[in-house]
Motif scaffolding. Structure first.
Motif, PDB file in Angstrom:
ATOM      1  N   GLN A 339      -5.740 -53.553 -26.020  1.00 22.56           N
ATOM      2  CA  GLN A 339      -5.228 -53.117 -24.739  1.00 22.56           C
ATOM      3  C   GLN A 339      -4.187 -54.948 -23.785  1.00 22.56           C
ATOM      4  O   GLN A 339      -4.944 -55.950 -24.961  1.00 22.56           O
ATOM      5  CB  GLN A 339      -6.518 -53.552 -23.539  1.00 22.56           C
ATOM      6  CG  GLN A 339      -7.503 -52.488 -23.891  1.00 22.56           C
ATOM      7  CD  GLN A 339      -6.205 -50.892 -23.469  1.00 22.56           C
ATOM      8  OE1 GLN A 339      -5.733 -50.976 -21.998  1.00 22.56           O
ATOM      9  NE2 GLN A 339      -6.553 -50.092 -24.249  1.00 22.56           N
ATOM     10  N   GLN A 340      -3.152 -54.486 -23.737  1.00 24.09           N
ATOM     11  CA  GLN A 340      -2.110 -55.808 -23.274  1.00 24.09           C
ATOM     12  C   GLN A 340      -2.343 -55.914 -21.795  1.00 24.09           C
ATOM     13  O   GLN A 340      -1.703 -55.587 -20.463  1.00 24.09           O
ATOM     14  CB  GLN A 340      -1.180 -55.485 -22.967  1.00 24.09           C
ATOM     15  CG  GLN A 340      -0.721 -55.760 -24.960  1.00 24.09           C
ATOM     16  CD  GLN A 340      -1.393 -54.118 -25.849  1.00 24.09           C
ATOM     17  OE1 GLN A 340      -0.815 -52.918 -25.108  1.00 24.09           O
ATOM     18  NE2 GLN A 340      -2.103 -54.362 -26.896  1.00 24.09           N
ATOM     19  N   PRO A 341      -4.164 -56.616 -20.642  1.00 26.35           N
ATOM     20  CA  PRO A 341      -4.347 -57.115 -19.507  1.00 26.35           C
ATOM     21  C   PRO A 341      -3.187 -57.433 -18.828  1.00 26.35           C
ATOM     22  O   PRO A 341      -2.490 -58.262 -19.839  1.00 26.35           O
ATOM     23  CB  PRO A 341      -5.494 -56.942 -19.162  1.00 26.35           C
ATOM     24  CG  PRO A 341      -5.550 -57.608 -20.564  1.00 26.35           C
ATOM     25  CD  PRO A 341      -5.372 -56.932 -21.547  1.00 26.35           C
ATOM     26  N   LEU A 345      -5.611 -60.755 -13.097  1.00 22.24           N
ATOM     27  CA  LEU A 345      -5.768 -59.822 -12.887  1.00 22.24           C
ATOM     28  C   LEU A 345      -6.966 -59.047 -13.753  1.00 22.24           C
ATOM     29  O   LEU A 345      -6.914 -59.104 -14.519  1.00 22.24           O
ATOM     30  CB  LEU A 345      -4.988 -58.024 -12.314  1.00 22.24           C
ATOM     31  CG  LEU A 345      -3.915 -58.722 -11.717  1.00 22.24           C
ATOM     32  CD1 LEU A 345      -3.438 -57.001 -11.332  1.00 22.24           C
ATOM     33  CD2 LEU A 345      -4.083 -58.929 -10.119  1.00 22.24           C
ATOM     34  N   ARG A 346      -8.193 -59.080 -12.877  1.00 19.54           N
ATOM     35  CA  ARG A 346      -9.094 -58.501 -13.214  1.00 19.54           C
ATOM     36  C   ARG A 346      -9.365 -56.684 -13.630  1.00 19.54           C
ATOM     37  O   ARG A 346      -8.940 -55.919 -12.679  1.00 19.54           O
ATOM     38  CB  ARG A 346     -10.504 -58.335 -12.445  1.00 19.54           C
ATOM     39  CG  ARG A 346     -11.881 -57.582 -13.447  1.00 19.54           C
ATOM     40  CD  ARG A 346     -13.080 -58.048 -12.789  1.00 19.54           C
ATOM     41  NE  ARG A 346     -12.968 -59.896 -13.406  1.00 19.54           N
ATOM     42  CZ  ARG A 346     -14.771 -60.589 -13.560  1.00 19.54           C
ATOM     43  NH1 ARG A 346     -15.416 -59.689 -14.240  1.00 19.54           N
ATOM     44  NH2 ARG A 346     -14.498 -61.555 -14.503  1.00 19.54           N
ATOM     45  N   HIS A 347      -8.937 -56.194 -14.671  1.00 19.44           N
ATOM     46  CA  HIS A 347      -8.882 -54.890 -14.887  1.00 19.44           C
ATOM     47  C   HIS A 347     -10.161 -53.947 -14.955  1.00 19.44           C
ATOM     48  O   HIS A 347     -10.937 -54.437 -15.822  1.00 19.44           O
ATOM     49  CB  HIS A 347      -8.061 -55.088 -16.336  1.00 19.44           C
ATOM     50  CG  HIS A 347      -6.584 -54.895 -15.592  1.00 19.44           C
ATOM     51  ND1 HIS A 347      -6.851 -56.778 -15.749  1.00 19.44           N
ATOM     52  CD2 HIS A 347      -5.739 -54.174 -15.462  1.00 19.44           C
ATOM     53  CE1 HIS A 347      -5.068 -56.212 -15.656  1.00 19.44           C
ATOM     54  NE2 HIS A 347      -4.828 -55.544 -15.881  1.00 19.44           N
ATOM     55  N   PHE A 348     -10.276 -52.568 -14.884  1.00 25.07           N
ATOM     56  CA  PHE A 348     -11.538 -51.624 -14.730  1.00 25.07           C
ATOM     57  C   PHE A 348     -10.723 -50.468 -15.464  1.00 25.07           C
ATOM     58  O   PHE A 348     -10.293 -49.915 -14.314  1.00 25.07           O
ATOM     59  CB  PHE A 348     -12.010 -51.567 -13.706  1.00 25.07           C
ATOM     60  CG  PHE A 348     -12.789 -52.944 -12.677  1.00 25.07           C
ATOM     61  CD1 PHE A 348     -13.633 -53.244 -12.983  1.00 25.07           C
ATOM     62  CD2 PHE A 348     -11.821 -53.425 -11.700  1.00 25.07           C
ATOM     63  CE1 PHE A 348     -14.439 -54.618 -12.045  1.00 25.07           C
ATOM     64  CE2 PHE A 348     -12.386 -54.602 -10.899  1.00 25.07           C
ATOM     65  CZ  PHE A 348     -13.734 -54.799 -11.799  1.00 25.07           C
ATOM     66  N   LEU A 349     -11.247 -50.319 -16.371  1.00 23.13           N
ATOM     67  CA  LEU A 349     -10.402 -49.342 -17.310  1.00 23.13           C
ATOM     68  C   LEU A 349     -11.395 -47.731 -17.516  1.00 23.13           C
ATOM     69  O   LEU A 349     -13.085 -48.550 -18.223  1.00 23.13           O
ATOM     70  CB  LEU A 349      -9.580 -49.767 -18.690  1.00 23.13           C
ATOM     71  CG  LEU A 349      -8.984 -51.406 -18.040  1.00 23.13           C
ATOM     72  CD1 LEU A 349      -9.011 -51.294 -19.531  1.00 23.13           C
ATOM     73  CD2 LEU A 349      -7.855 -50.434 -16.938  1.00 23.13           C
ATOM     74  N   ARG A 350     -10.848 -46.518 -17.727  1.00 19.30           N
ATOM     75  CA  ARG A 350     -11.852 -45.943 -17.757  1.00 19.30           C
ATOM     76  C   ARG A 350     -11.965 -45.354 -19.509  1.00 19.30           C
ATOM     77  O   ARG A 350     -10.705 -45.631 -20.238  1.00 19.30           O
ATOM     78  CB  ARG A 350     -11.813 -44.762 -16.446  1.00 19.30           C
ATOM     79  CG  ARG A 350     -12.039 -44.084 -15.704  1.00 19.30           C
ATOM     80  CD  ARG A 350     -10.847 -43.223 -14.909  1.00 19.30           C
ATOM     81  NE  ARG A 350      -9.784 -44.495 -14.636  1.00 19.30           N
ATOM     82  CZ  ARG A 350      -8.274 -43.627 -14.323  1.00 19.30           C
ATOM     83  NH1 ARG A 350      -8.021 -42.002 -13.602  1.00 19.30           N
ATOM     84  NH2 ARG A 350      -7.403 -44.235 -14.067  1.00 19.30           N
ATOM     85  N   ALA A 351     -13.029 -45.406 -19.799  1.00 18.99           N
ATOM     86  CA  ALA A 351     -13.417 -45.339 -21.500  1.00 18.99           C
ATOM     87  C   ALA A 351     -14.708 -44.799 -21.294  1.00 18.99           C
ATOM     88  O   ALA A 351     -15.345 -43.882 -21.310  1.00 18.99           O
ATOM     89  CB  ALA A 351     -13.429 -47.070 -21.349  1.00 18.99           C
ATOM     90  N   VAL A 365      -9.965 -46.517 -24.743  1.00 21.72           N
ATOM     91  CA  VAL A 365     -10.063 -47.045 -23.160  1.00 21.72           C
ATOM     92  C   VAL A 365      -9.045 -45.498 -23.494  1.00 21.72           C
ATOM     93  O   VAL A 365      -8.143 -44.755 -24.080  1.00 21.72           O
ATOM     94  CB  VAL A 365      -9.202 -48.006 -22.606  1.00 21.72           C
ATOM     95  CG1 VAL A 365      -8.435 -47.825 -21.079  1.00 21.72           C
ATOM     96  CG2 VAL A 365     -10.041 -48.880 -22.844  1.00 21.72           C
ATOM     97  N   ALA A 366      -9.260 -44.735 -21.895  1.00 22.44           N
ATOM     98  CA  ALA A 366      -8.238 -43.508 -21.486  1.00 22.44           C
ATOM     99  C   ALA A 366      -6.818 -44.212 -21.623  1.00 22.44           C
ATOM    100  O   ALA A 366      -6.809 -44.871 -21.196  1.00 22.44           O
ATOM    101  CB  ALA A 366      -8.467 -42.683 -20.657  1.00 22.44           C
ATOM    102  N   GLY A 367      -6.354 -42.704 -22.356  1.00 27.26           N
ATOM    103  CA  GLY A 367      -4.826 -43.333 -22.163  1.00 27.26           C
ATOM    104  C   GLY A 367      -3.997 -43.396 -20.881  1.00 27.26           C
ATOM    105  O   GLY A 367      -3.021 -43.837 -20.648  1.00 27.26           O
TER     106      GLY A 367
END
Length: 420
Positions: A339-341, A345-351, A365-367
């Motif tokens: 991942q390259q966030p 920012l705080r990132h919330f990613l579905r996985a 992590v979902a594409g």
């Protein structure tokens, strides 16, 4: 714009613990204890047999080959009788006759003779038995006066079993938080049985929030869908206040566009805005406020994943604070996908979660992470949380994760072949 940690700190200062109330045990599952519970009795309440067999006394020979006269029989529920220094047939759960302290399993004995009524009359031990064996002692599970459950414990079926065994018909629990929902948008069709008109979409945020609020053990007091006008929003907020809401969760109309009337409307209603905009993705425009002398308001952007993130990472901590549950433990997994966030920012990613060949918990992590996409959310097993300063995260990076839904187990798929 403030950080996620700063936003939670401000919310925590306004999320006050709720008072307690008494409820009967038959409706207590899912409720949170308002005070510590201590045991009113020993559990077990008396010494009893752990299996079917014969009870023997401390003065009897317990060696293999020893023979014993059988004086009677004791079943579960029978009043304990005096054994008169003889063996006593006993069933699992039966109270030990007075003076007896050991149970020899029936399969470790030989029946030598029977009485005319078919009852055992004399037995021989086929194995040496340790004194005190196969007996469940009074208080060996829970002692009278011992702490059973701490304040802030959520009552689940296993704890209901424990309290029932102790004869505790009632418990003092925290009052359920009262929550109201206001969904804004003239394009929303709240009736799922009606066909969509031109330009309409079904309101998915309202049903999601209703279900998520119920899963948290909160009480829904109102759920309104209103158009894109400040007056209808203000009226819905007032209805929520009149219904006694502790927390109002609204969706949409919170950003900076011409139809984003929520911030000004809340100020017009006398609310103190605690923050507006959080350095995170998705859901950056989120706003928190407190209505004077009234409920907290969390105004979430209307995009489905902004609502999901807002609920999971803002509404849930507020409800936990109101219930006295405290903060959640931090869980971690290893990234399967780099991942390259974006910095800052705080990132919330579905996985999705799985175990690799070494048994490590891994997150893929979902594409497709666009905030309008609901299918990846329905398929997800967890949120991956990347902090504001996470930087580039290659595969194998250990990251923070959270369950997709509050107070639910992580959804982990069976072992897969990939290794981070």
């Amino acid at each position: 714009m403030i950080t996620y940690a700063q936003a939670l700190e401000r919310l925590s200062a306004h999320a006050r613990p709720l008072p307690g109330e008494t409820c009967t045990l038959d409706v207590a599952c899912g409720r949170v204890l308002a005070r510590e519970l201590t045991s009113p009795m020993n559990l077990p309440s008396f010494d009893h047999a752990a299996m079917d067999g014969y009870a023997l006394g401390a003065d009897d020979s317990l060696a293999a080959g020893s023979e014993h006269e059988v004086g009677g029989s004791q079943a579960a529920g029978d009043v304990a009788l005096g054994a008169k220094r003889v063996a006593w047939e006993i069933m699992t759960g039966a109270q030990l006759p007075d003076g007896l302290d050991t149970v020899v399993p029936v399969e470790c004995t030989q029946l030598l003779s029977q009485a005319s009524d078919g009852m055992p009359a004399r037995i021989r031990l086929q194995e040496t038995i340790t004194r005190g064996a196969n007996v469940r002692r009074a208080g060996s599970d829970v002692e009278e006066g011992a702490r059973v459950l701490a304040a802030g414990t959520r009552l689940d079926p296993s704890r209901i079993m424990l309290l029932s065994a102790l004869g505790m018909a009632r418990a003092d629990v925290v009052r359920m938080p009262r929550v109201a929902i206001v969904c804004t948008g003239k394009e929303l069709q709240p009736d799922l049985d009606r066909p969509l008109a031109a330009g309409q979409i079904y309101n998915s945020n309202g049903p999601y929030l209703r279900a998520a609020i119920a899963a948290m053990g909160a009480q829904l007091v109102s759920c309104d869908t209103v158009d894109d006008t400040a007056d209808t929003y203000a009226q819905a907020v007032q209805r929520a206040r009149d219904a006694g809401a502790d927390l109002i969760v609204s969706t949409g109309a919170v950003s900076m566009g011409r139809y984003d009337f929520v911030p000004d409307t809340l100020r017009r209603l006398g609310a103190e805005v605690l923050f507006h905009k959080v350095a995170m993705r998705p859901g950056k425009p989120l706003l928190a406020a407190r209505l004077g002398g009234g409920p907290l308001v969390l105004a979430l952007p209307g995009t489905p994943m902004a609502v999901a993130v807002g609920f999971r990472f803002f509404v849930v901590p507020v409800l936990r604070a109101m219930l006295g549950l405290g903060s959640e433990p931090t869980l971690r997994a290893y990234l399967d996908t780099p991942q390259q966030p974006k910095a800052g920012l705080r990132h919330f990613l579905r996985a999705t979660l799985a175990q690799d060949a070494g048994g490590r918990l891994c997150a893929a992590v979902a594409g497709l992470q666009q905030p309008f996409r609901i299918q990846p959310f329905a398929d997800a097993g967890a949120w991956v949380v990347l902090a504001e300063d996470a930087g580039d995260c290659p595969a194998g990076t250990q990251v923070e994760i959270a369950s997709v839904h509050p107070d639910s187990a992580l959804a982990i798929t069976p072992h897969h072949g990939a290794s981070a």
